[in-house]
Scaffold this motif. Sequence first.
Motif, short mmCIF file in Angstrom:
data_model
loop_
_atom_site.label_atom_id
_atom_site.label_comp_id
_atom_site.label_asym_id
_atom_site.label_seq_id
_atom_site.Cartn_x
_atom_site.Cartn_y
_atom_site.Cartn_z
N GLU A 1 -6.46 -4.23 -7.17
CA GLU A 1 -6.56 -4.62 -5.83
C GLU A 1 -8.46 -5.27 -5.74
O GLU A 1 -8.77 -5.41 -5.04
CB GLU A 1 -6.45 -4.18 -4.43
N ARG B 1 -11.66 -15.23 -3.76
CA ARG B 1 -10.31 -15.03 -3.93
C ARG B 1 -10.15 -16.13 -5.32
O ARG B 1 -10.42 -15.51 -6.63
CB ARG B 1 -9.50 -15.13 -3.13
N GLN C 1 -11.03 -1.13 -5.73
CA GLN C 1 -11.12 -2.38 -4.58
C GLN C 1 -12.24 -1.88 -4.09
O GLN C 1 -12.23 -3.00 -3.92
CB GLN C 1 -9.67 -1.12 -3.85
N THR D 1 2.25 -9.88 0.98
CA THR D 1 1.14 -9.95 1.60
C THR D 1 0.82 -11.70 0.66
O THR D 1 0.99 -11.49 -0.40
CB THR D 1 0.12 -9.34 1.72
N THR E 1 -1.83 -5.34 -7.26
CA THR E 1 -2.41 -6.43 -5.76
C THR E 1 -1.15 -6.20 -5.04
O THR E 1 0.30 -5.73 -5.16
CB THR E 1 -2.51 -7.75 -6.02
N HIS E 2 -0.97 -6.26 -4.41
CA HIS E 2 -0.07 -6.81 -2.91
C HIS E 2 -0.01 -7.91 -2.49
O HIS E 2 1.05 -8.38 -1.25
CB HIS E 2 -0.26 -5.33 -1.62
N TYR E 3 -0.95 -8.98 -3.42
CA TYR E 3 -0.92 -10.07 -2.92
C TYR E 3 0.07 -10.84 -3.45
O TYR E 3 -0.52 -10.81 -5.42
CB TYR E 3 -2.07 -10.73 -2.66
N THR F 1 -9.05 -7.41 -2.60
CA THR F 1 -8.41 -7.43 -1.10
C THR F 1 -9.74 -7.38 0.08
O THR F 1 -10.76 -7.00 -0.35
CB THR F 1 -8.52 -6.00 -0.83
N ASN G 1 1.16 -0.90 -0.01
CA ASN G 1 0.28 -0.23 0.36
C ASN G 1 0.98 1.19 0.10
O ASN G 1 1.93 1.50 0.39
CB ASN G 1 -1.43 -0.12 0.93
#
Lengths: 298, 299
Positions: free
Chosen positions: B160, B170, B83, B298, B192-194, B163, B38
């Motif tokens: 995202e 998911r 998101q 993450t 994404t932060h996955y 999220t 983020n």
Amino acid sequence: MKTLSYLIARNCKVYFRDKGVFFTSLLAPLILLFLFVAFLGNVYRDSIRSVAEGIPLSDALVESIAAGWLISSLLAVCTVTIAFTANIIMVQDRVNGQAADLFVTPVPRSLVALGYFISTFLVTSIVCFVALGAGFIYIGVAGWNLSAADILLTVADTLLLTLFGTALSSVVCHFLRSQGAVTGVQATVSAAYGFLCGAYIPIGNLATGLKNAIMFLPGTYGTGLVHAHLMGGAISAVGEGLPPEAAAQIVKGMKDGFDCNLYFFGGAVPPWTCYLVLAAATLLLIGVYVALCARRRR
Amino acid sequence: MNIIEIEHLKKYYGEVKAVDDVSFSVEKGEFFAFLGVNGAGKSTTISVLCGQQSRTGGSVKVAGKDVDEAPAEIRRKIGVVFQNSALDKSLSVRDNLKYRAALYGVTGREFEEKLRELTAQFGLKDLLKRPVGKLSGGQRRRADIARALVHSPEILILDEPTTGLDPQTRKSVWETVNAIRRVRGVTVFLTTHYMEEAADADRVVILDGGKILANATPLELKNNYTGDFITLYGAKEEDVRALGLSYEKVGEALRIAVADTAAATELIVKYPRLFTDYEITKGKMDDVFLAVTGKRGTE
């Protein structure tokens, strides 16, 4: 035009689907009417008899004048306060991210802003005309003294005041960024506007400085117009059977006392000037709204 | 052929450099992943790409045209899923799609045909009349994606998209996205932060502090930024410690880091008594991210 019509339809549908907001809008004028009748009815009746300066008035005529005052005050307030409630869609869209989502479409932001403006006007008009219909029934029960011209002019006043309320609320809501801010502004407007536009207390009863200050606010002129059109017929009936000179004097005294006639620093303000002031203020507010939207685009 | 070309993009908020001299391109039909924690600058880049925000410098082209020169034309080529769902919760799924389609000029019979197609593809038949507020997270996400595709865009931007969703939802969202790519050949631009969501992408850009730190395929990233790992089961920790290699405990197993597959093979051959129950794996995107940014991502 087709895109605009879909934007308006979406905004109106979102508003009316939110039953909480919709019923609150409908309840607001009804609660106001109840409060007027329950707590202020006798105050106005006494006030009417005192302004009549000893001329014996029938109870029916007093009821008719009081009903005209109540409904005109209610309309003057609701056209503005309901517009603030209706404009909640614009703020909600901003808070919930729908506005950002709208701006990734090819639709110009000016069209989105116009969509909010027109839907606020439509929603406010619907609620206010429902209130006006209920008001006509109330006046009919209390004592009908309205002419066809009075009815048409009241409809025109309601439309113009709604447009004014829409423009005012659009400018104010443009700066709001949270649901809490909207609620706060709505509460403030609901509490204060009735006093500021001369709807709750006749302007003549106010201190001179306050009286003059209120005459600088455009809403006052709209309130004066609805007072004149919903009370004028009943007040004129007061003079029936009296010598013409005495009748004219008593009718003028009562119209002055209940803001059917407005005075700016002692000078009479004719109805066409009231319309002009209200229309000019509305156009000015629309101009400010357009400028604000254009500034945001840049 | 590149459908998105971004060169030296800068977006500053006063002293804060949200995006700082970012350059990359996305090929038509590609599954492109923008990876970062983020505040890395992912959403700002998307805002500029969609014309929501102006840029401080650089150029942003979609299908060969600058976003400032032909904003309306470019916005027709893009569908965005934010998101936070932008669906109207009080309206039905059908109304949400209808009002969205109208903004792109898709109305009447054309909309009905589009609605039939999307309903079939996203399994929305039983949901069309239901208010969005009464849908589950996964159903709402499907409706979100269908809405973004209602005008048949060439690029689908997913900001995202998973999220806050549970693992099952998911998975369902990714099945939907993969199906869209198969059926429509649409370019998918994912932020994404996955870390592991980016593992299936054709190309991954890792962004941190507004700057691009890596730009390659997932395999190239794994080869360049992480070694291999031997996961060893049933071994004593003191025996592994004696090897003098970096390792970590993963449940009941021990995960030993080695330079590459050749080094892993050499080690196993050298200590056959120790390596009786094991597996060799490439590094994960999380390892790549840690190596590139020094930050734990993450999973």
